[in-house]
Design an enzyme around this catalytic site. Sequence first.
Site, PDB file in Angstrom:
ATOM      1  N   ASN A  50       0.823  -1.208   0.000  1.00 16.41           N
ATOM      2  CA  ASN A  50       0.000   0.000   0.000  1.00 16.41           C
ATOM      3  C   ASN A  50       0.855   1.255   0.000  1.00 16.41           C
ATOM      4  OD1 ASN A  50      -2.374  -1.469   0.072  1.00 16.41           O
ATOM      5  ND2 ASN A  50      -2.787  -1.105   2.234  1.00 16.41           N
TER       6      ASN A  50
ATOM      7  N   ARG B 138     -11.147  -4.581 -13.946  1.00 17.44           N
ATOM      8  CA  ARG B 138     -10.043  -5.470 -13.595  1.00 17.44           C
ATOM      9  C   ARG B 138     -10.575  -6.892 -13.652  1.00 17.44           C
ATOM     10  NH1 ARG B 138      -6.342  -1.963 -11.031  1.00 17.44           N
ATOM     11  NH2 ARG B 138      -7.325  -0.291  -9.816  1.00 17.44           N
TER      12      ARG B 138
ATOM     13  N   ARG C 291      -5.634   1.464 -12.973  1.00 18.26           N
ATOM     14  CA  ARG C 291      -4.267   1.660 -12.476  1.00 18.26           C
ATOM     15  C   ARG C 291      -3.590   0.349 -12.084  1.00 18.26           C
ATOM     16  NH1 ARG C 291      -4.434   5.901  -8.202  1.00 18.26           N
ATOM     17  NH2 ARG C 291      -4.268   7.356  -9.937  1.00 18.26           N
TER      18      ARG C 291
ATOM     19  N   HIS D 223     -15.805   2.876 -14.788  1.00 18.70           N
ATOM     20  CA  HIS D 223     -15.610   2.156 -13.534  1.00 18.70           C
ATOM     21  C   HIS D 223     -16.864   1.404 -13.091  1.00 18.70           C
ATOM     22  CE1 HIS D 223     -14.741   1.991  -9.039  1.00 18.70           C
ATOM     23  NE2 HIS D 223     -13.652   1.451  -9.555  1.00 18.70           N
TER      24      HIS D 223
ATOM     25  N   TYR E  50     -12.669  -9.763  -1.445  1.00 18.04           N
ATOM     26  CA  TYR E  50     -13.281  -8.446  -1.328  1.00 18.04           C
ATOM     27  C   TYR E  50     -14.750  -8.584  -0.942  1.00 18.04           C
ATOM     28  CZ  TYR E  50      -9.372  -6.166  -3.802  1.00 18.04           C
ATOM     29  OH  TYR E  50      -8.145  -5.681  -4.175  1.00 18.04           O
TER      30      TYR E  50
END
Length: 706
Positions: A60, A381, A411, A441, A475
């Site tokens: 991170n 992604r 990114r 997105h 997630y």
Amino acid sequence: MTMSVNPGQIPSRGEALPDDRYLDREESWLRFNQRVLELAEDPSLPLLERVRFLAIFAGNLDEFFMVRVAGLTRRMATGLAVQSASGRRPREVLERTSAVAHDLMLRHAAVFRDEICPALAKEDIDILRWDDLSETEQERLHRMFRDRIYPVLTPLVVDSAHPFPYISGLSLNLAVIVRDPDSEAPMFARVKVPPVLPRFIEASPDRFTPLEDVIAAHLNQLFVGMEVVEHHAFRVTRNQDLEIDEDISEGLLQALERELLRRRFGPVVRLEVEESISPEVLEMLTGALDIEERQIYRVPGPLDLAGLHAIAGLDRPELKYPPFVPSKEAVPIDADLFAALRERDVLLHHPYDSFTTTVQRLIEEAAADPAVLAIKQTLYRTSGDSPIVDALIDAAEAGKQVVVVVELKARFDERANIEWARKLEQAGCHVVYGFVGLKTHCKLSLVVRQEADGTLRRYCHIGTGNYHPKTARQYEDLGLLTAQPDVGEDVSVLFNHLTGYSRQNSYNRLMVAPRSLRSGLVLRIEREIENHEAGRPARIRIKCNGLVDEVIIDALYRASRAGVPVDIWVRGICALKPGIPGLSDNIRVRSILGRFLEHSRVFAFEAGGDPEVWFGSADLMHRNLDRRVEALVRVADKAHRADLVQLLDLAMDDGTASWWLDGDGTWTRHRYVEPLDDDDDAAGAEPLVDVQRYLMKTRRWRTVDG
């Protein structure tokens, strides 16, 4: 297409808001990573999970420097930096960021050295420096060096004929001083630690040593005939944010590929060195890299602890979280998926609900179903071996109309997305790269199917997470599977907008950025104020990853001043100051970190007693509201709305374990029923409710047939 809303466009209520009403976003991000570090420090967690949190912290922080610090540094260099919303000047932001980051990096290194390594040793897992290895282990590594390491090393000397070499971003290196025995002249050389080899080398079963230690022990073989005087590990972080001129004539894909090559040569924003480095070598590095003192980070070795992911992955299940199998009850395996969606909406909560048997199943069955005419999909992604992509390719090869909106500028996934885009195009899919100046997105799937009676029906999935089967197990995300015509119409219109020139702004059950999402949320906040003033039930509940947008924050401040209770569940950055008298007395901000990464975004408004609930892809940040195509969906099913409100209330309950934000930006962890003094033994304390553990235990936290 981008529409910005400033505070002046929103109704003003009462006296002006104070100028110092925002927390600094950069420091707030560092405080988020501090919460990650606190998980690594938590002895109640399984040991290898603590190791994993150490690795996550390090990764991170790398990204923070590559993107946030690098971006601010670049803007300062070009004269474009302005005072932050928190009131700090750019130089002050950098200085404060540097001070906090230095403290956290030292704390991170201390946890590794003083807590994790001794705890690992008690479990017969050792991370040792070279001198601590046995003679037998060193002998084994001598052979390994000769066979596997030496052939890929390239020592680079610096002298009048050889300039200082380029140091690539995030590469680990050895700075070596050697002396010619004939001339006695010292010379500097750099040896790059090969990233293709494991970060920690196994000297014997479950005993590891850093790769740079193995190389350092054999420097005499790289500099034959020279005296090795000293050597020190160092690591450089460079600007790796993308800058693409999308107005140039060449295609976006080619522009992105060009910029990816350029990225390796960005300016240095951080130099990490082991604290044992000599002043002379450090001076040489800082001069060659042209960096300031604040950019130097001296820490105990080893560097690059993101490599601890390999240690965390050891096959020691007793030192990890117990296995968890997601529920497959949302849509039973033996049920007809399309028939089930015609009967009712299905609310999904990953990873508690299986991604494979729901979302992935929808795309795979649609690809194989002769009655399906078209599939449209957004991809931000996805995994390297994505079954979603394979299903889309199968559908195209079967003659179905397949449209895929691929976001090339996701990114750090840019190169992977380029490869997927080309693979999809070669299979016959219509691949679209979104808009100039915007990232796509939103998380959308649309399946068009011809039913037995000849009519066309649209089946949709709208989610908060990426179509990534692997991260769907790690997630926390929400998703809606539905065949409702109003949602199908909205999603069709939005896809036409993404692939064509439609400029429609109004939808039935969607809010879409950048045109209407911010204004739609502010409108609903204002309605809560009106409801409260009229004596009707009013309350605002928000779950997001980041809260930075000043327009939204100011609207929430006005709601608090009016007496509306506001609960905010945020994972990462929060620029809002809660609990400030006269400003945010009625606002509470909590954060939950744990086994799963909290990723869903939910917005619930009491709406006079009949709650209005939305969820989707958008965070409350400038980039999401102004520079991305985002979508929120309104939850129509009453039971689903009640379940989402219940989830938000559970997270905000004082009996739930979480971090609480104070108005000065300090986060305090609440873990036990009674506060403990520093010298109290937490072993016998009663823990607060762990939301994720609770959801894992209950598995089905909502009404299936609502």
